[in-house]
Write a protein that holds these residues in place. Structure first.
Motif, PDB file in Angstrom:
ATOM      1  N   ASN A 231       0.763  -1.137  -0.088  1.00 38.24           N
ATOM      2  CA  ASN A 231       0.089  -0.237   0.013  1.00 38.24           C
ATOM      3  C   ASN A 231       0.869   1.204   0.006  1.00 38.24           C
ATOM      4  O   ASN A 231       0.081   2.315  -0.197  1.00 38.24           O
ATOM      5  N   ASN A 232       2.168   1.037   0.041  1.00 41.41           N
ATOM      6  CA  ASN A 232       2.979   2.386   0.284  1.00 41.41           C
ATOM      7  C   ASN A 232       3.485   2.697  -1.060  1.00 41.41           C
ATOM      8  O   ASN A 232       4.130   3.672  -1.374  1.00 41.41           O
ATOM      9  N   THR A 233       3.401   1.859  -2.062  1.00 43.04           N
ATOM     10  CA  THR A 233       3.509   2.045  -3.467  1.00 43.04           C
ATOM     11  C   THR A 233       2.316   2.656  -4.347  1.00 43.04           C
ATOM     12  O   THR A 233       1.244   2.527  -3.723  1.00 43.04           O
ATOM     13  N   GLN A 234       2.605   3.022  -5.555  1.00 42.13           N
ATOM     14  CA  GLN A 234       1.598   3.376  -6.280  1.00 42.13           C
ATOM     15  C   GLN A 234       1.270   3.011  -7.617  1.00 42.13           C
ATOM     16  O   GLN A 234       2.088   3.495  -8.714  1.00 42.13           O
ATOM     17  N   PRO A 235       1.292   1.762  -7.987  1.00 43.54           N
ATOM     18  CA  PRO A 235       1.259   1.014  -9.255  1.00 43.54           C
ATOM     19  C   PRO A 235      -0.005   1.223 -10.030  1.00 43.54           C
ATOM     20  O   PRO A 235      -1.124   1.313  -9.939  1.00 43.54           O
ATOM     21  N   TYR A 236       0.325   1.173 -11.454  1.00 40.52           N
ATOM     22  CA  TYR A 236      -0.726   1.203 -12.342  1.00 40.52           C
ATOM     23  C   TYR A 236      -0.205   0.819 -13.783  1.00 40.52           C
ATOM     24  O   TYR A 236       1.224   0.916 -13.737  1.00 40.52           O
ATOM     25  N   ILE A 237      -0.947   0.518 -14.750  1.00 42.06           N
ATOM     26  CA  ILE A 237      -0.518   0.237 -15.878  1.00 42.06           C
ATOM     27  C   ILE A 237      -1.064   1.251 -16.989  1.00 42.06           C
ATOM     28  O   ILE A 237      -2.289   1.717 -16.982  1.00 42.06           O
ATOM     29  N   MET A 238      -0.140   1.612 -17.869  1.00 40.10           N
ATOM     30  CA  MET A 238      -0.427   2.419 -18.840  1.00 40.10           C
ATOM     31  C   MET A 238      -0.548   1.632 -20.275  1.00 40.10           C
ATOM     32  O   MET A 238       0.299   0.990 -20.725  1.00 40.10           O
ATOM     33  N   VAL A 239      -1.448   2.172 -20.947  1.00 38.61           N
ATOM     34  CA  VAL A 239      -1.796   1.466 -22.363  1.00 38.61           C
ATOM     35  C   VAL A 239      -2.025   2.438 -23.494  1.00 38.61           C
ATOM     36  O   VAL A 239      -3.089   3.401 -23.185  1.00 38.61           O
ATOM     37  N   LYS A 240      -1.420   2.316 -24.553  1.00 46.26           N
ATOM     38  CA  LYS A 240      -1.295   3.446 -25.432  1.00 46.26           C
ATOM     39  C   LYS A 240      -1.958   2.880 -26.702  1.00 46.26           C
ATOM     40  O   LYS A 240      -1.610   1.795 -27.236  1.00 46.26           O
ATOM     41  N   GLY A 241      -3.119   3.339 -27.239  1.00 50.20           N
ATOM     42  CA  GLY A 241      -3.651   2.757 -28.403  1.00 50.20           C
ATOM     43  C   GLY A 241      -2.945   2.922 -29.856  1.00 50.20           C
ATOM     44  O   GLY A 241      -2.178   3.917 -29.979  1.00 50.20           O
ATOM     45  N   LYS A 242      -3.115   2.506 -30.647  1.00 51.83           N
ATOM     46  CA  LYS A 242      -2.409   2.408 -31.936  1.00 51.83           C
ATOM     47  C   LYS A 242      -3.219   3.733 -32.648  1.00 51.83           C
ATOM     48  O   LYS A 242      -4.485   4.040 -32.375  1.00 51.83           O
ATOM     49  N   ASP A 243      -2.617   4.148 -33.664  1.00 54.05           N
ATOM     50  CA  ASP A 243      -3.055   5.361 -34.258  1.00 54.05           C
ATOM     51  C   ASP A 243      -4.335   5.198 -34.916  1.00 54.05           C
ATOM     52  O   ASP A 243      -4.673   4.000 -35.536  1.00 54.05           O
ATOM     53  N   ASN A 244      -5.094   6.085 -34.703  1.00 50.70           N
ATOM     54  CA  ASN A 244      -6.843   6.215 -35.405  1.00 50.70           C
ATOM     55  C   ASN A 244      -7.776   5.341 -34.665  1.00 50.70           C
ATOM     56  O   ASN A 244      -8.696   4.954 -35.350  1.00 50.70           O
ATOM     57  N   ILE A 245      -7.365   4.614 -33.511  1.00 54.04           N
ATOM     58  CA  ILE A 245      -7.876   3.885 -32.758  1.00 54.04           C
ATOM     59  C   ILE A 245      -8.651   4.872 -31.538  1.00 54.04           C
ATOM     60  O   ILE A 245      -7.891   5.066 -30.838  1.00 54.04           O
ATOM     61  N   PRO A 246     -10.153   4.782 -31.690  1.00 55.70           N
ATOM     62  CA  PRO A 246     -11.003   5.551 -30.563  1.00 55.70           C
ATOM     63  C   PRO A 246     -10.589   4.996 -29.237  1.00 55.70           C
ATOM     64  O   PRO A 246     -10.279   3.784 -28.834  1.00 55.70           O
ATOM     65  N   SER A 247     -10.549   5.905 -28.198  1.00 61.52           N
ATOM     66  CA  SER A 247     -10.077   5.575 -26.893  1.00 61.52           C
ATOM     67  C   SER A 247     -11.345   4.754 -26.360  1.00 61.52           C
ATOM     68  O   SER A 247     -11.120   3.917 -25.484  1.00 61.52           O
ATOM     69  N   THR A 248     -12.781   5.008 -26.853  1.00 65.30           N
ATOM     70  CA  THR A 248     -13.898   4.286 -26.366  1.00 65.30           C
ATOM     71  C   THR A 248     -13.601   2.909 -26.854  1.00 65.30           C
ATOM     72  O   THR A 248     -13.819   1.794 -26.143  1.00 65.30           O
ATOM     73  N   ALA A 249     -13.014   2.579 -27.957  1.00 64.49           N
ATOM     74  CA  ALA A 249     -12.780   1.153 -28.505  1.00 64.49           C
ATOM     75  C   ALA A 249     -11.722   0.306 -27.327  1.00 64.49           C
ATOM     76  O   ALA A 249     -11.898  -0.795 -27.088  1.00 64.49           O
ATOM     77  N   MET A 250     -10.821   1.187 -26.988  1.00 63.05           N
ATOM     78  CA  MET A 250      -9.631   0.619 -26.191  1.00 63.05           C
ATOM     79  C   MET A 250     -10.249   0.255 -24.934  1.00 63.05           C
ATOM     80  O   MET A 250     -10.069  -0.631 -24.306  1.00 63.05           O
ATOM     81  N   VAL A 251     -11.201   1.251 -24.381  1.00 63.71           N
ATOM     82  CA  VAL A 251     -11.610   0.755 -23.009  1.00 63.71           C
ATOM     83  C   VAL A 251     -12.650  -0.134 -22.987  1.00 63.71           C
ATOM     84  O   VAL A 251     -12.473  -1.265 -22.159  1.00 63.71           O
ATOM     85  N   ASP A 252     -13.262  -0.431 -24.133  1.00 62.46           N
ATOM     86  CA  ASP A 252     -14.150  -1.794 -24.098  1.00 62.46           C
ATOM     87  C   ASP A 252     -13.312  -2.931 -24.449  1.00 62.46           C
ATOM     88  O   ASP A 252     -13.480  -3.938 -23.526  1.00 62.46           O
ATOM     89  N   GLU A 253     -12.280  -2.859 -25.102  1.00 60.27           N
ATOM     90  CA  GLU A 253     -11.440  -4.128 -25.199  1.00 60.27           C
ATOM     91  C   GLU A 253     -10.672  -4.374 -23.903  1.00 60.27           C
ATOM     92  O   GLU A 253     -10.817  -5.558 -23.406  1.00 60.27           O
ATOM     93  N   LEU A 254     -10.162  -3.286 -23.344  1.00 54.61           N
ATOM     94  CA  LEU A 254      -9.551  -3.469 -22.148  1.00 54.61           C
ATOM     95  C   LEU A 254     -10.357  -4.035 -20.748  1.00 54.61           C
ATOM     96  O   LEU A 254      -9.854  -4.819 -20.081  1.00 54.61           O
ATOM     97  N   GLU A 255     -11.537  -3.594 -20.786  1.00 54.89           N
ATOM     98  CA  GLU A 255     -12.357  -4.075 -19.824  1.00 54.89           C
ATOM     99  C   GLU A 255     -12.589  -5.606 -19.917  1.00 54.89           C
ATOM    100  O   GLU A 255     -12.584  -6.240 -18.964  1.00 54.89           O
ATOM    101  N   GLY A 256     -12.804  -6.112 -21.391  1.00 58.92           N
ATOM    102  CA  GLY A 256     -13.158  -7.502 -21.542  1.00 58.92           C
ATOM    103  C   GLY A 256     -11.794  -8.285 -21.187  1.00 58.92           C
ATOM    104  O   GLY A 256     -11.735  -9.238 -20.358  1.00 58.92           O
ATOM    105  N   ILE A 257     -10.622  -7.724 -21.243  1.00 54.25           N
ATOM    106  CA  ILE A 257      -9.286  -8.503 -21.041  1.00 54.25           C
ATOM    107  C   ILE A 257      -9.212  -8.402 -19.726  1.00 54.25           C
ATOM    108  O   ILE A 257      -8.698  -9.376 -19.172  1.00 54.25           O
ATOM    109  N   MET A 258      -9.291  -7.450 -18.916  1.00 51.03           N
ATOM    110  CA  MET A 258      -8.954  -7.429 -17.615  1.00 51.03           C
ATOM    111  C   MET A 258     -10.086  -8.439 -16.846  1.00 51.03           C
ATOM    112  O   MET A 258      -9.599  -8.933 -15.769  1.00 51.03           O
ATOM    113  N   ARG A 259     -11.214  -8.214 -17.242  1.00 52.03           N
ATOM    114  CA  ARG A 259     -12.092  -9.159 -16.594  1.00 52.03           C
ATOM    115  C   ARG A 259     -11.801 -10.544 -16.764  1.00 52.03           C
ATOM    116  O   ARG A 259     -11.881 -11.581 -15.860  1.00 52.03           O
ATOM    117  N   GLN A 260     -11.058 -10.968 -18.030  1.00 49.00           N
ATOM    118  CA  GLN A 260     -10.638 -12.149 -18.219  1.00 49.00           C
ATOM    119  C   GLN A 260      -9.378 -12.564 -17.317  1.00 49.00           C
ATOM    120  O   GLN A 260      -9.377 -13.744 -16.625  1.00 49.00           O
TER     121      GLN A 260
END
Length: 417
Positions: A231-260
Protein backbone atom coordinates in the motif's frame (compact mmCIF):
# COMPACT_ATOMS: atom_id res chain seq x y z
CA UNK A 1 -9.70 52.69 -55.79
CA UNK A 2 -8.21 56.16 -55.41
CA UNK A 3 -11.57 57.53 -54.30
CA UNK A 4 -11.94 54.77 -51.70
CA UNK A 5 -8.47 55.47 -50.29
CA UNK A 6 -9.34 59.18 -50.13
CA UNK A 7 -12.52 58.41 -48.17
CA UNK A 8 -10.59 56.13 -45.82
CA UNK A 9 -7.93 58.75 -45.19
CA UNK A 10 -10.45 61.56 -44.63
CA UNK A 11 -12.42 59.39 -42.21
CA UNK A 12 -9.30 58.44 -40.28
CA UNK A 13 -8.15 62.07 -40.17
CA UNK A 14 -11.52 63.25 -38.90
CA UNK A 15 -11.54 60.56 -36.22
CA UNK A 16 -8.12 61.72 -35.00
CA UNK A 17 -9.26 65.33 -35.15
CA UNK A 18 -12.31 64.49 -33.04
CA UNK A 19 -10.06 62.80 -30.51
CA UNK A 20 -7.66 65.75 -30.50
CA UNK A 21 -10.21 68.55 -30.28
CA UNK A 22 -12.56 66.91 -27.77
CA UNK A 23 -10.14 64.77 -25.78
CA UNK A 24 -12.18 64.28 -22.60
CA UNK A 25 -15.52 63.78 -24.36
CA UNK A 26 -14.09 61.30 -26.84
CA UNK A 27 -12.09 59.43 -24.22
CA UNK A 28 -15.09 58.99 -21.94
CA UNK A 29 -17.21 57.81 -24.86
CA UNK A 30 -14.54 55.34 -26.01
CA UNK A 31 -13.86 54.09 -22.50
CA UNK A 32 -16.62 51.49 -22.78
CA UNK A 33 -15.08 50.18 -26.03
CA UNK A 34 -11.65 50.08 -24.37
CA UNK A 35 -12.95 48.14 -21.35
CA UNK A 36 -14.97 45.79 -23.57
CA UNK A 37 -12.01 44.95 -25.80
CA UNK A 38 -9.79 44.69 -22.72
CA UNK A 39 -12.21 42.14 -21.25
CA UNK A 40 -12.55 40.17 -24.48
CA UNK A 41 -8.85 39.97 -25.30
CA UNK A 42 -7.84 39.59 -21.64
CA UNK A 43 -10.27 36.76 -20.92
CA UNK A 44 -9.74 34.95 -24.23
CA UNK A 45 -5.93 35.24 -24.05
CA UNK A 46 -5.76 34.13 -20.41
CA UNK A 47 -8.22 31.28 -20.86
CA UNK A 48 -6.58 30.16 -24.11
CA UNK A 49 -3.10 30.20 -22.54
CA UNK A 50 -4.31 28.39 -19.42
CA UNK A 51 -6.21 25.81 -21.47
CA UNK A 52 -3.14 25.22 -23.66
CA UNK A 53 -1.02 24.66 -20.55
CA UNK A 54 -3.55 22.29 -18.95
CA UNK A 55 -4.13 20.41 -22.22
CA UNK A 56 -0.36 20.11 -22.64
CA UNK A 57 -0.11 18.70 -19.12
CA UNK A 58 -2.96 16.28 -19.84
CA UNK A 59 -1.33 15.16 -23.09
CA UNK A 60 1.96 14.66 -21.23
CA UNK A 61 0.18 11.83 -19.42
CA UNK A 62 0.03 10.05 -22.77
CA UNK A 63 -2.16 10.90 -25.73
CA UNK A 64 -4.82 8.29 -26.53
CA UNK A 65 -3.83 6.41 -23.38
CA UNK A 66 -5.75 4.41 -20.81
CA UNK A 67 -4.55 4.10 -17.21
CA UNK A 68 -5.44 0.81 -15.52
CA UNK A 69 -5.57 1.39 -11.77
CA UNK A 70 -7.54 0.40 -8.70
CA UNK A 71 -8.64 4.05 -8.39
CA UNK A 72 -10.85 6.13 -10.63
CA UNK A 73 -9.36 9.56 -11.31
CA UNK A 74 -12.65 11.44 -11.56
CA UNK A 75 -12.43 12.50 -7.90
CA UNK A 76 -14.95 14.96 -6.49
CA UNK A 77 -16.47 15.51 -3.02
CA UNK A 78 -18.61 12.37 -3.29
CA UNK A 79 -15.74 10.11 -4.33
CA UNK A 80 -16.51 6.64 -2.86
CA UNK A 81 -12.95 5.73 -1.87
CA UNK A 82 -14.25 2.85 0.26
CA UNK A 83 -15.42 1.17 -2.93
CA UNK A 84 -11.90 1.03 -4.38
CA UNK A 85 -9.57 0.70 -1.40
CA UNK A 86 -9.80 -3.10 -1.21
CA UNK A 87 -9.37 -3.69 -4.93
CA UNK A 88 -6.20 -5.54 -6.03
CA UNK A 89 -3.47 -3.35 -7.43
CA UNK A 90 -2.31 -3.76 -11.06
CA UNK A 91 0.59 -6.19 -11.36
CA UNK A 92 3.60 -6.34 -13.62
CA UNK A 93 2.63 -9.79 -14.94
CA UNK A 94 -0.65 -8.36 -16.23
CA UNK A 95 1.31 -6.26 -18.73
CA UNK A 96 2.39 -9.39 -20.60
CA UNK A 97 -1.14 -10.84 -20.51
CA UNK A 98 -2.66 -7.62 -21.89
CA UNK A 99 -0.06 -7.49 -24.68
CA UNK A 100 -0.90 -11.08 -25.70
CA UNK A 101 -4.66 -10.49 -25.77
CA UNK A 102 -4.96 -6.92 -27.08
CA UNK A 103 -5.20 -6.11 -30.76
CA UNK A 104 -5.60 -2.36 -30.32
CA UNK A 105 -2.73 -1.53 -27.95
CA UNK A 106 0.52 -0.17 -29.40
CA UNK A 107 2.54 0.24 -26.18
CA UNK A 108 1.97 -1.06 -22.66
CA UNK A 109 3.93 -0.05 -19.60
CA UNK A 110 3.98 -0.77 -15.88
CA UNK A 111 4.62 2.09 -13.46
CA UNK A 112 5.17 2.09 -9.71
CA UNK A 113 6.60 4.63 -7.30
CA UNK A 114 7.56 5.33 -3.70
CA UNK A 115 8.76 8.44 -1.89
CA UNK A 116 12.01 8.28 0.03
CA UNK A 117 15.13 10.25 1.00
CA UNK A 118 18.02 10.49 -1.46
CA UNK A 119 21.68 11.20 -0.64
CA UNK A 120 24.62 12.29 -2.76
CA UNK A 121 27.81 12.94 -0.78
CA UNK A 122 26.89 15.41 1.98
CA UNK A 123 23.68 16.50 0.29
CA UNK A 124 20.27 15.00 0.98
CA UNK A 125 16.80 15.48 -0.48
CA UNK A 126 13.66 14.34 1.33
CA UNK A 127 10.49 12.84 -0.08
CA UNK A 128 11.84 12.21 -3.58
CA UNK A 129 9.68 10.17 -5.95
CA UNK A 130 11.43 6.96 -7.06
CA UNK A 131 9.67 5.67 -10.17
CA UNK A 132 10.07 2.11 -11.36
CA UNK A 133 9.06 1.70 -15.00
CA UNK A 134 9.05 -1.02 -17.63
CA UNK A 135 10.59 -0.87 -21.10
CA UNK A 136 7.93 1.03 -23.06
CA UNK A 137 7.47 3.89 -20.58
CA UNK A 138 9.24 6.43 -22.81
CA UNK A 139 7.08 5.33 -25.77
CA UNK A 140 3.97 6.52 -23.92
CA UNK A 141 5.45 9.42 -21.96
CA UNK A 142 7.57 12.20 -23.43
CA UNK A 143 10.92 12.01 -21.67
CA UNK A 144 13.30 14.73 -22.82
CA UNK A 145 16.86 13.97 -21.74
CA UNK A 146 18.83 17.15 -21.11
CA UNK A 147 22.18 15.49 -20.39
CA UNK A 148 23.36 11.90 -20.76
CA UNK A 149 20.98 9.21 -22.02
CA UNK A 150 17.91 7.14 -21.23
CA UNK A 151 17.89 3.55 -19.91
CA UNK A 152 18.72 0.94 -22.57
CA UNK A 153 17.18 -2.49 -23.16
CA UNK A 154 19.97 -4.36 -21.38
CA UNK A 155 19.61 -2.25 -18.24
CA UNK A 156 15.88 -2.93 -18.18
CA UNK A 157 16.36 -6.68 -18.58
CA UNK A 158 19.15 -7.01 -16.00
CA UNK A 159 17.83 -4.47 -13.53
CA UNK A 160 21.18 -2.67 -13.38
CA UNK A 161 21.51 -0.08 -10.55
CA UNK A 162 21.41 2.94 -12.87
CA UNK A 163 18.92 5.79 -12.99
CA UNK A 164 17.95 9.02 -14.68
CA UNK A 165 17.32 11.97 -12.41
CA UNK A 166 15.06 15.03 -12.57
CA UNK A 167 16.59 18.42 -13.33
CA UNK A 168 15.78 20.07 -9.99
CA UNK A 169 17.01 17.05 -8.02
CA UNK A 170 20.27 17.05 -9.98
CA UNK A 171 20.72 20.79 -9.53
CA UNK A 172 20.11 20.66 -5.77
CA UNK A 173 22.30 17.61 -5.14
CA UNK A 174 25.27 18.57 -7.34
CA UNK A 175 25.00 22.33 -7.73
CA UNK A 176 24.75 21.99 -11.50
CA UNK A 177 22.42 19.56 -13.30
CA UNK A 178 24.97 18.80 -16.01
CA UNK A 179 27.51 17.62 -13.43
CA UNK A 180 25.13 14.89 -12.24
CA UNK A 181 25.86 12.55 -15.17
CA UNK A 182 28.44 9.98 -14.03
CA UNK A 183 27.79 10.68 -10.34
CA UNK A 184 25.85 8.39 -8.00
CA UNK A 185 23.00 8.68 -5.53
CA UNK A 186 21.92 6.43 -2.67
CA UNK A 187 18.43 5.73 -1.40
CA UNK A 188 17.16 2.99 0.89
CA UNK A 189 20.75 1.67 1.28
CA UNK A 190 21.31 1.06 -2.42
CA UNK A 191 23.64 2.99 -4.72
CA UNK A 192 22.58 4.00 -8.24
CA UNK A 193 24.74 5.51 -10.97
CA UNK A 194 23.25 8.48 -12.82
CA UNK A 195 23.28 7.98 -16.60
CA UNK A 196 20.99 10.85 -17.58
CA UNK A 197 19.31 14.06 -16.44
CA UNK A 198 15.76 14.87 -17.55
CA UNK A 199 15.41 18.28 -19.19
CA UNK A 200 13.75 20.90 -17.00
CA UNK A 201 10.00 20.48 -17.21
CA UNK A 202 8.46 23.17 -15.01
CA UNK A 203 5.39 22.90 -12.83
CA UNK A 204 2.24 21.09 -13.92
CA UNK A 205 -1.26 22.57 -13.59
CA UNK A 206 -2.95 19.20 -13.02
CA UNK A 207 -0.57 17.55 -10.59
CA UNK A 208 0.73 15.04 -13.16
CA UNK A 209 4.27 13.71 -13.42
CA UNK A 210 6.79 15.94 -11.71
CA UNK A 211 9.90 14.81 -13.54
CA UNK A 212 11.94 17.69 -12.12
CA UNK A 213 11.79 16.09 -8.68
CA UNK A 214 11.84 12.40 -9.60
CA UNK A 215 14.31 9.57 -10.15
CA UNK A 216 13.49 6.88 -12.72
CA UNK A 217 14.83 3.33 -12.47
CA UNK A 218 13.97 0.08 -14.24
CA UNK A 219 11.13 -2.03 -12.89
CA UNK A 220 13.45 -4.87 -11.96
CA UNK A 221 15.68 -2.56 -9.91
CA UNK A 222 12.60 -1.16 -8.23
CA UNK A 223 11.12 -4.61 -7.51
CA UNK A 224 14.41 -5.80 -5.96
CA UNK A 225 14.10 -3.07 -3.33
CA UNK A 226 10.39 -2.62 -2.66
CA UNK A 227 7.23 -4.68 -2.30
CA UNK A 228 5.45 -3.69 -5.51
CA UNK A 229 2.08 -4.79 -4.13
CA UNK A 230 2.39 -2.79 -0.92
CA UNK A 231 0.00 0.00 0.00
CA UNK A 232 3.06 2.25 0.24
CA UNK A 233 3.57 2.06 -3.53
CA UNK A 234 1.43 3.49 -6.33
CA UNK A 235 1.26 0.97 -9.20
CA UNK A 236 -0.72 1.26 -12.41
CA UNK A 237 -0.53 0.16 -16.04
CA UNK A 238 -0.48 2.55 -19.00
CA UNK A 239 -1.83 1.43 -22.37
CA UNK A 240 -1.40 3.55 -25.50
CA UNK A 241 -3.68 2.75 -28.42
CA UNK A 242 -2.63 2.44 -32.02
CA UNK A 243 -3.06 5.41 -34.34
CA UNK A 244 -6.67 6.18 -35.32
CA UNK A 245 -8.05 3.82 -32.69
CA UNK A 246 -10.80 5.54 -30.63
CA UNK A 247 -10.17 5.52 -26.91
CA UNK A 248 -13.70 4.19 -26.37
CA UNK A 249 -12.79 1.08 -28.35
CA UNK A 250 -9.65 0.71 -26.23
CA UNK A 251 -11.69 0.94 -23.03
CA UNK A 252 -14.15 -1.71 -24.24
CA UNK A 253 -11.37 -4.09 -25.23
CA UNK A 254 -9.38 -3.58 -22.03
CA UNK A 255 -12.45 -4.11 -19.88
CA UNK A 256 -12.99 -7.53 -21.42
CA UNK A 257 -9.29 -8.41 -21.16
CA UNK A 258 -8.98 -7.33 -17.51
CA UNK A 259 -12.13 -9.19 -16.51
CA UNK A 260 -10.69 -12.28 -18.18
CA UNK A 261 -7.29 -11.84 -16.47
CA UNK A 262 -8.92 -11.26 -13.08
CA UNK A 263 -11.28 -14.24 -13.68
CA UNK A 264 -14.43 -12.25 -12.94
CA UNK A 265 -17.82 -13.85 -13.50
CA UNK A 266 -20.53 -12.02 -15.50
CA UNK A 267 -22.23 -11.00 -12.24
CA UNK A 268 -19.06 -9.65 -10.59
CA UNK A 269 -18.34 -5.93 -10.61
CA UNK A 270 -15.08 -4.69 -12.13
CA UNK A 271 -12.29 -4.65 -9.57
CA UNK A 272 -10.21 -2.23 -11.66
CA UNK A 273 -10.64 1.23 -13.15
CA UNK A 274 -9.98 2.30 -16.74
CA UNK A 275 -9.09 6.00 -16.77
CA UNK A 276 -9.27 7.53 -20.24
CA UNK A 277 -6.93 10.53 -20.72
CA UNK A 278 -9.06 11.75 -23.65
CA UNK A 279 -12.02 12.17 -21.29
CA UNK A 280 -9.93 14.52 -19.12
CA UNK A 281 -9.07 16.54 -22.21
CA UNK A 282 -12.74 16.87 -23.15
CA UNK A 283 -13.66 17.89 -19.61
CA UNK A 284 -10.98 20.60 -19.70
CA UNK A 285 -12.33 21.93 -23.01
CA UNK A 286 -15.87 22.01 -21.64
CA UNK A 287 -14.83 23.87 -18.50
CA UNK A 288 -12.88 26.53 -20.35
CA UNK A 289 -15.71 26.90 -22.86
CA UNK A 290 -17.99 27.86 -19.96
CA UNK A 291 -15.40 30.35 -18.69
CA UNK A 292 -15.21 31.91 -22.16
CA UNK A 293 -18.98 32.40 -22.19
CA UNK A 294 -18.74 34.26 -18.88
CA UNK A 295 -15.99 36.47 -20.28
CA UNK A 296 -18.07 37.27 -23.37
CA UNK A 297 -21.04 38.21 -21.17
CA UNK A 298 -18.96 40.68 -19.15
CA UNK A 299 -17.33 42.11 -22.26
CA UNK A 300 -20.68 42.35 -24.05
CA UNK A 301 -22.09 44.68 -21.41
CA UNK A 302 -19.05 46.97 -21.71
CA UNK A 303 -19.29 46.97 -25.49
CA UNK A 304 -22.96 47.93 -25.40
CA UNK A 305 -22.13 50.88 -23.16
CA UNK A 306 -19.26 51.78 -25.50
CA UNK A 307 -21.52 51.57 -28.55
CA UNK A 308 -23.91 54.11 -27.06
CA UNK A 309 -20.93 56.36 -26.30
CA UNK A 310 -19.69 56.21 -29.91
CA UNK A 311 -23.22 56.77 -31.21
CA UNK A 312 -23.43 59.86 -29.00
CA UNK A 313 -20.15 61.19 -30.43
CA UNK A 314 -21.39 60.67 -33.97
CA UNK A 315 -24.71 62.44 -33.31
CA UNK A 316 -22.80 65.42 -31.91
CA UNK A 317 -20.32 65.30 -34.80
CA UNK A 318 -23.11 65.32 -37.40
CA UNK A 319 -24.71 68.31 -35.71
CA UNK A 320 -21.38 70.19 -35.53
CA UNK A 321 -20.60 69.52 -39.20
CA UNK A 322 -24.05 70.19 -40.63
CA UNK A 323 -22.92 73.14 -42.74
CA UNK A 324 -19.83 71.26 -43.87
CA UNK A 325 -22.01 68.34 -44.96
CA UNK A 326 -24.27 70.73 -46.87
CA UNK A 327 -21.28 72.30 -48.63
CA UNK A 328 -19.94 68.88 -49.66
CA UNK A 329 -23.29 67.86 -51.09
CA UNK A 330 -23.62 71.23 -52.88
CA UNK A 331 -20.35 70.69 -54.76
CA UNK A 332 -21.32 67.16 -55.83
CA UNK A 333 -20.67 64.75 -52.96
CA UNK A 334 -23.12 61.86 -53.14
CA UNK A 335 -25.19 60.68 -50.18
CA UNK A 336 -23.37 57.33 -50.30
CA UNK A 337 -20.02 59.07 -49.91
CA UNK A 338 -21.23 61.05 -46.88
CA UNK A 339 -22.68 57.86 -45.38
CA UNK A 340 -19.43 55.96 -45.94
CA UNK A 341 -17.27 58.72 -44.43
CA UNK A 342 -19.26 58.85 -41.20
CA UNK A 343 -19.47 55.05 -40.89
CA UNK A 344 -15.70 54.75 -41.36
CA UNK A 345 -15.08 57.54 -38.87
CA UNK A 346 -17.23 55.72 -36.33
CA UNK A 347 -15.35 52.48 -37.04
CA UNK A 348 -11.98 54.23 -36.65
CA UNK A 349 -13.05 55.65 -33.29
CA UNK A 350 -13.91 52.14 -32.10
CA UNK A 351 -10.59 50.84 -33.44
CA UNK A 352 -8.76 53.54 -31.46
CA UNK A 353 -10.58 52.37 -28.33
CA UNK A 354 -9.69 48.79 -29.21
CA UNK A 355 -6.00 49.64 -29.64
CA UNK A 356 -5.96 51.19 -26.17
CA UNK A 357 -7.63 48.06 -24.79
CA UNK A 358 -5.12 45.84 -26.58
CA UNK A 359 -2.22 47.82 -25.15
CA UNK A 360 -3.62 47.45 -21.62
CA UNK A 361 -3.98 43.69 -22.13
CA UNK A 362 -0.38 43.46 -23.38
CA UNK A 363 0.84 45.27 -20.25
CA UNK A 364 -1.22 42.99 -17.99
CA UNK A 365 -0.10 39.84 -19.85
CA UNK A 366 3.55 40.84 -19.49
CA UNK A 367 3.13 41.30 -15.74
CA UNK A 368 1.13 38.10 -15.18
CA UNK A 369 3.49 35.98 -17.31
CA UNK A 370 6.24 36.71 -14.79
CA UNK A 371 4.02 35.65 -11.89
CA UNK A 372 1.93 32.75 -13.17
CA UNK A 373 3.38 29.27 -13.91
CA UNK A 374 2.49 29.67 -17.59
CA UNK A 375 3.00 32.49 -20.13
CA UNK A 376 -0.02 34.45 -21.36
CA UNK A 377 0.13 34.75 -25.13
CA UNK A 378 -2.16 36.99 -27.17
CA UNK A 379 -2.90 34.89 -30.25
CA UNK A 380 -3.23 36.59 -33.62
CA UNK A 381 -6.75 35.25 -34.19
CA UNK A 382 -7.87 36.86 -30.92
CA UNK A 383 -6.50 40.24 -32.02
CA UNK A 384 -8.21 39.91 -35.43
CA UNK A 385 -11.46 39.00 -33.67
CA UNK A 386 -11.19 42.06 -31.42
CA UNK A 387 -10.63 44.47 -34.32
CA UNK A 388 -13.43 42.84 -36.30
CA UNK A 389 -15.73 43.50 -33.35
CA UNK A 390 -14.52 47.12 -33.25
CA UNK A 391 -15.33 47.64 -36.94
CA UNK A 392 -18.77 46.01 -36.69
CA UNK A 393 -19.57 47.88 -33.50
CA UNK A 394 -18.41 51.15 -35.06
CA UNK A 395 -20.62 50.68 -38.10
CA UNK A 396 -23.65 49.75 -35.98
CA UNK A 397 -23.03 52.72 -33.67
CA UNK A 398 -22.69 55.20 -36.51
CA UNK A 399 -25.29 53.95 -38.94
CA UNK A 400 -28.15 56.14 -37.64
CA UNK A 401 -26.10 59.38 -37.37
CA UNK A 402 -24.49 58.65 -40.74
CA UNK A 403 -27.91 58.07 -42.33
CA UNK A 404 -29.12 61.40 -40.96
CA UNK A 405 -26.07 63.14 -42.43
CA UNK A 406 -26.50 61.40 -45.81
CA UNK A 407 -30.18 62.45 -46.09
CA UNK A 408 -29.59 66.15 -45.32
CA UNK A 409 -30.83 68.75 -47.76
CA UNK A 410 -27.71 70.70 -48.83
CA UNK A 411 -29.48 74.12 -48.86
CA UNK A 412 -30.97 73.62 -45.39
CA UNK A 413 -27.65 72.24 -44.09
CA UNK A 414 -25.62 75.22 -45.32
CA UNK A 415 -28.05 77.73 -43.80
CA UNK A 416 -28.09 75.94 -40.42
CA UNK A 417 -24.73 77.38 -39.31
Amino acid sequence: MRKLLSILWNSFRMALQELKVNKLRTFLSLFGITIGIFCIIGVLATVHSLESKVQSDVQSLGSNSIYIDKWEYSGGPDYPWWKFVNRPVPKYDEVKMIREKSGLAEYICYFNSVNTNVQAGNSQLNNVSIDGVSEEFNKIQTIDIGYGRYLNESEFLRGNPVCIIGYENADQLFGNAQKAVGQSVMFDKKKFDIIGVIAKQGSSMIGGYDYDHSIIVSYRSFASMYNVNSNNTQPYIMVKGKDNIPSTAMVDELEGIMRQIRKLSPTDEDNFALNDINVFSQQVSGFFGTVNIGGWAIAGLSLIVGAFGVANIMFVTVRERTSQIGLKKAIGAKSGTILTEFLLESAFLCIIGGVIGLFLVWVLATILSGVLPFPIAIAGNIVILAFTICVILGILSGIIPASIAAKMNPVVAIRSK
